[in-house]
Each structure stands twice: as C-alpha cells, then as structure tokens.
Design a protein around this motif. Sequence first.
Motif, PDB file in Angstrom:
ATOM      1  N   PRO A 176       8.601   2.303  10.274  1.00 55.92           N
ATOM      2  CA  PRO A 176       9.299   1.243   9.732  1.00 55.92           C
ATOM      3  C   PRO A 176      10.045   0.701  11.139  1.00 55.92           C
ATOM      4  N   GLY A 177       9.981  -0.554  11.208  1.00 55.10           N
ATOM      5  CA  GLY A 177      10.549  -1.376  12.329  1.00 55.10           C
ATOM      6  C   GLY A 177       9.457  -2.494  12.781  1.00 55.10           C
ATOM      7  N   PRO A 178       8.558  -2.152  13.835  1.00 61.45           N
ATOM      8  CA  PRO A 178       7.705  -3.221  14.403  1.00 61.45           C
ATOM      9  C   PRO A 178       6.625  -3.437  13.234  1.00 61.45           C
ATOM     10  N   LEU A 220       0.832  -1.194  -0.006  1.00 60.86           N
ATOM     11  CA  LEU A 220      -0.025   0.081   0.053  1.00 60.86           C
ATOM     12  C   LEU A 220       0.882   1.371   0.235  1.00 60.86           C
ATOM     13  N   THR A 221       0.551   2.219  -1.008  1.00 60.12           N
ATOM     14  CA  THR A 221       1.354   3.392  -0.828  1.00 60.12           C
ATOM     15  C   THR A 221       0.086   4.531  -0.657  1.00 60.12           C
ATOM     16  N   LEU A 264       3.416   0.883   2.895  1.00 60.56           N
ATOM     17  CA  LEU A 264       3.153  -0.331   3.904  1.00 60.56           C
ATOM     18  C   LEU A 264       3.096  -1.623   3.076  1.00 60.56           C
ATOM     19  N   VAL A 265       3.318  -2.575   3.849  1.00 63.79           N
ATOM     20  CA  VAL A 265       2.748  -4.020   3.380  1.00 63.79           C
ATOM     21  C   VAL A 265       1.739  -4.573   4.328  1.00 63.79           C
ATOM     22  N   LEU A 266       0.630  -4.953   3.740  1.00 63.50           N
ATOM     23  CA  LEU A 266      -0.756  -5.521   4.497  1.00 63.50           C
ATOM     24  C   LEU A 266      -0.393  -6.940   4.191  1.00 63.50           C
ATOM     25  N   ALA A 273       5.464  -1.124   8.141  1.00 66.65           N
ATOM     26  CA  ALA A 273       5.656   0.315   7.401  1.00 66.65           C
ATOM     27  C   ALA A 273       7.013  -0.126   6.665  1.00 66.65           C
ATOM     28  N   LEU A 274       7.251   0.222   5.311  1.00 63.48           N
ATOM     29  CA  LEU A 274       8.466   0.177   4.657  1.00 63.48           C
ATOM     30  C   LEU A 274       9.075   1.668   4.613  1.00 63.48           C
TER      31      LEU A 274
END
Length: 286
Positions: free
Chosen positions: A194-196, A158-159, A218-220, A180-181
């Motif tokens: 980004p991180g958790p 997702l952007t 993001l990655v879902l 989150a990327l």
Amino acid sequence: MEVTRTLPGRDRRMVGAWCFLDAYGPDDLAAGAPGMRVAPHPHVGLQTVSWLAAGEILHRDSLGNTQEIRPGHLNLMTAGRGIAHSEQTPARHSGVLHGVQLWVALPDRDRAVAPDFTHHADLPVFTDGGLRAVVLMGELAGAVSPARCHTPLVGAELTLRAGTAARLPVRPDFEYAVLALDGAATVAGVPVKPGPLLYLGTGRRECEFAADGGPARLVLLGGEPFAESLVMWWNFVAREHDEIVEARRRWVDGGFGEVRGYDGDPLPAPPMPITRLVPRGRARHP
C-alpha cells in the motif's frame, strides 16, 4: 482522513483515460475517525468511479439520485457538461472505511454529454485458483463490466489468497498500473505494498501476480494511452484555461443545480491561479 494520491503524479499523469486516483483508509470509525464528509461540489469532463474495500458511502447528486455504495458495488457518475454531488459516511455504518476514488477523463467527443449516474450491484467476476478479479470497468479475461466506458480501458479489484501465483491475460496496446490496498504482493516480478502506484507500461500479453506472505488486495488499471492533453484543476477536467474559468463561474453562480438532502453548505470554489493553466499530456516525458 488520510488520503494517498498517486494520479496525477509528477511524472505519470494518466494510465489510459484514468486521470485521478485517491486511496483512503482503512479508517476505524468506531475509534473516533470522522469518516467521509465531502460537501456538494461540481465536476465537468470526467467520470467518477467510487469503489470500496470496506464500509459505506452515501452519494447524492444534482440529478436527484441518492445511493449508498457498499463493497463489491460500483458507483459511476458521468459528469459530462456538468453535475454536482456530495459524499458522506451514512449515520448507520459498519465502523470502518476503506476504498478508492477514481476519475476517468472523457474524450473530447464525449466530454459535453448529458450528466448521468448509474449504480452497479452485480459485477462480473473472474477466478483462477487463488486469484479473484471483480471487473469494475471494461473487460478482463473475458469478464465484461456493464459500466459504460467512453474509451478502451479496464479497472478491476484483484484479491489473492496467500500462496497464490497466477497469470492474467492483458492487452499489449494497453498501459497498466497496479495499486495495493491490503497486504503485499509481487506483480510482474516487482514487490508492491500500500502506498505507491506501480506503472507497468505497454507491450504485455500477460501479467504475473503472486502473494507469498499473506493475502493481498490490489486495484488494476489499464487502457489505451490517452492522446489528448488535459487541463485539470480542482474538480474539473477540460482542455483549455478559459474552460476552467467558465466552469468555476458556473459553480459560483449556482449553475450546476442543487444537491438535495445534504446537511451543510456546498464547497466554495478556490481562487484561480495567478498564471494560465497549461494543457499537459499523460506523462512528463511521453
């Protein structure tokens, strides 16, 4: 290369059939970062899902496939009963590397299928105002990926443009998580950066996404809660300790085939732990 691993974790081992998640980068290769160089290594009982936000990776496997992956493309390798592959930054590259490596656990009925590799350069896209979703696996908001799934699941990038507020329909029988990327966003009212990994659980029919301070990527991940207990060790996903011992023996004895074209030795198998590996469920406290 610095890698952030959020699956498996101490308390949350899976999201649907997603059982492994490594995020890496962004690494500036022009500034001297070495890039990726993962020597030939084996897999059983899983699918590997390679996804890039930036850069290039060259995949080679024991089936004879050689494929460069770039942002927006999906490399999907189904290990099944056994495959070996290597991953490395190609000699000619764009100077940056940023992405995620994911594994999907195969259900018991399919974990001994013949190994396979597919590359998908044309994936479905769903847009809603400032939100753009590329569907890697499964279905989201009516957009269906051509990638083969062995259990009901979804994976999407997702952007969000700055100032975006959007809602995505989701399935109440799926559990979901978001990583989150790039940038920062608010997901279901919770800030993410980004991180958790943010675990959202089940029971939702829609999920809210917002990017107020700037753009975000993001990655879902989602899927039906995976009912089977797993033994995960090194690069193997199995059900019992003895299956891991046998897969390791096969690798040591050269039973996974040869990855041609990689300049270097394959990865040696680490020693087995001194205690038996115990099958574990998808969460520490289901």
